[in-house]
Design a protein around this motif. Structure first.
Motif, PDB file in Angstrom:
ATOM      1  N   ILE A 132       0.810  -1.218   0.000  1.00  0.00           N
ATOM      2  CA  ILE A 132       0.000   0.000   0.000  1.00  0.00           C
ATOM      3  C   ILE A 132       0.844   1.269   0.000  1.00  0.00           C
ATOM      4  O   ILE A 132       0.565   2.217  -0.721  1.00  0.00           O
ATOM      5  CB  ILE A 132      -0.940   0.009   1.230  1.00  0.00           C
ATOM      6  N   LEU A 133       1.898   1.279   0.808  1.00  0.00           N
ATOM      7  CA  LEU A 133       2.693   2.490   1.029  1.00  0.00           C
ATOM      8  C   LEU A 133       4.052   2.403   0.353  1.00  0.00           C
ATOM      9  O   LEU A 133       4.729   1.386   0.435  1.00  0.00           O
ATOM     10  CB  LEU A 133       2.891   2.703   2.540  1.00  0.00           C
ATOM     11  N   SER A 145      -1.544   3.824  -1.728  1.00  0.00           N
ATOM     12  CA  SER A 145      -2.449   3.260  -2.739  1.00  0.00           C
ATOM     13  C   SER A 145      -2.405   4.072  -4.030  1.00  0.00           C
ATOM     14  O   SER A 145      -3.431   4.324  -4.661  1.00  0.00           O
ATOM     15  CB  SER A 145      -3.878   3.205  -2.204  1.00  0.00           C
ATOM     16  N   GLY A 146      -1.211   4.531  -4.405  1.00  0.00           N
ATOM     17  CA  GLY A 146      -1.027   5.274  -5.646  1.00  0.00           C
ATOM     18  C   GLY A 146      -1.305   6.761  -5.554  1.00  0.00           C
ATOM     19  O   GLY A 146      -1.048   7.505  -6.494  1.00  0.00           O
ATOM     20  N   LYS A 147      -1.845   7.215  -4.434  1.00  0.00           N
ATOM     21  CA  LYS A 147      -2.143   8.641  -4.270  1.00  0.00           C
ATOM     22  C   LYS A 147      -0.994   9.321  -3.526  1.00  0.00           C
ATOM     23  O   LYS A 147      -0.520   8.806  -2.513  1.00  0.00           O
ATOM     24  CB  LYS A 147      -3.449   8.830  -3.489  1.00  0.00           C
TER      25      LYS A 147
END
Length: 178
Positions: A132-133, A145-147
């Motif tokens: 996730i990170l 998460s890509g942000k």
């Protein structure tokens, strides 16, 4: 990578430090167990090159102390003790390698490169990634998460310290020191 050389033979200590500095590593030098302990209160090391027979103590005991405080510090024993029981004890204490004297400097440098390469892969060098990170400490960028995430430079430094000390409780005082 930061390296501490703990060797009571002044000539060998200087030779090791010179070769490691020339190879681009940040190196500190100690001739005794107590001097090495003082360095460890001020600085964390990625690798310690450690003699077993020191004038004021035993390298095995020092290794045990280091591993209790910071288990991810790699240790390479460098000693004239070539008995199998000593080698096994070194490995049981968590040493990455056990090099007996005398040794060719080229062989030692190759062993050192292998250990440091393994550390870089294990701890990701200057990045952290999971499912996730993702954090890139040298570029000061992060995504969840890509942000994109935004951290201050101080927050990046704190995250890096915490990442390099997994499963270790760091007090406020220790964090401020680093």
């Amino acid at each position: 990578m930061r390296i501490l050389v703990v060797e009571d033979d002044r000539l060998l200590n200087n030779t090791l430090c010179y070769n490691l500095n020339t190879a681009g590593y940040a190196v500190d030098s100690a001739l005794t167990k107590s001097a090495a302990g003082s360095f460890l209160t001020e600085q964390d090391y990625d690798l310690i090159v450690l003699d077993v027979n020191l004038p004021d103590g035993n390298g095995f005991d020092f290794c045990r102390e280091v591993k209790e405080r910071r288990p991810d510090t790699a240790i390479i024993f460098l000693t004239a003790n070539d008995m199998e029981s000593d080698m096994l004890k070194g490995y049981e204490l968590g040493a990455e390698d056990y090099v007996t004297k005398p040794f060719p400097m080229s062989v030692f440098q190759k062993k050192l490169a292998v250990v440091l390469g393994r550390l870089t892969k294990q701890y990701g060098g200057d990045t952290y990634e999971d499912d996730i990170l993702t954090i890139n400490f040298s570029e000061m960028s992060a995504t969840l998460s890509g942000k994109p995430l935004t951290f201050t430079p101080l927050e990046y430094r704190l995250l890096k310290i915490l990442m390099k000390n997994p499963q270790i409780v760091l007090t406020r005082q220790v964090l401020l020191k680093r």
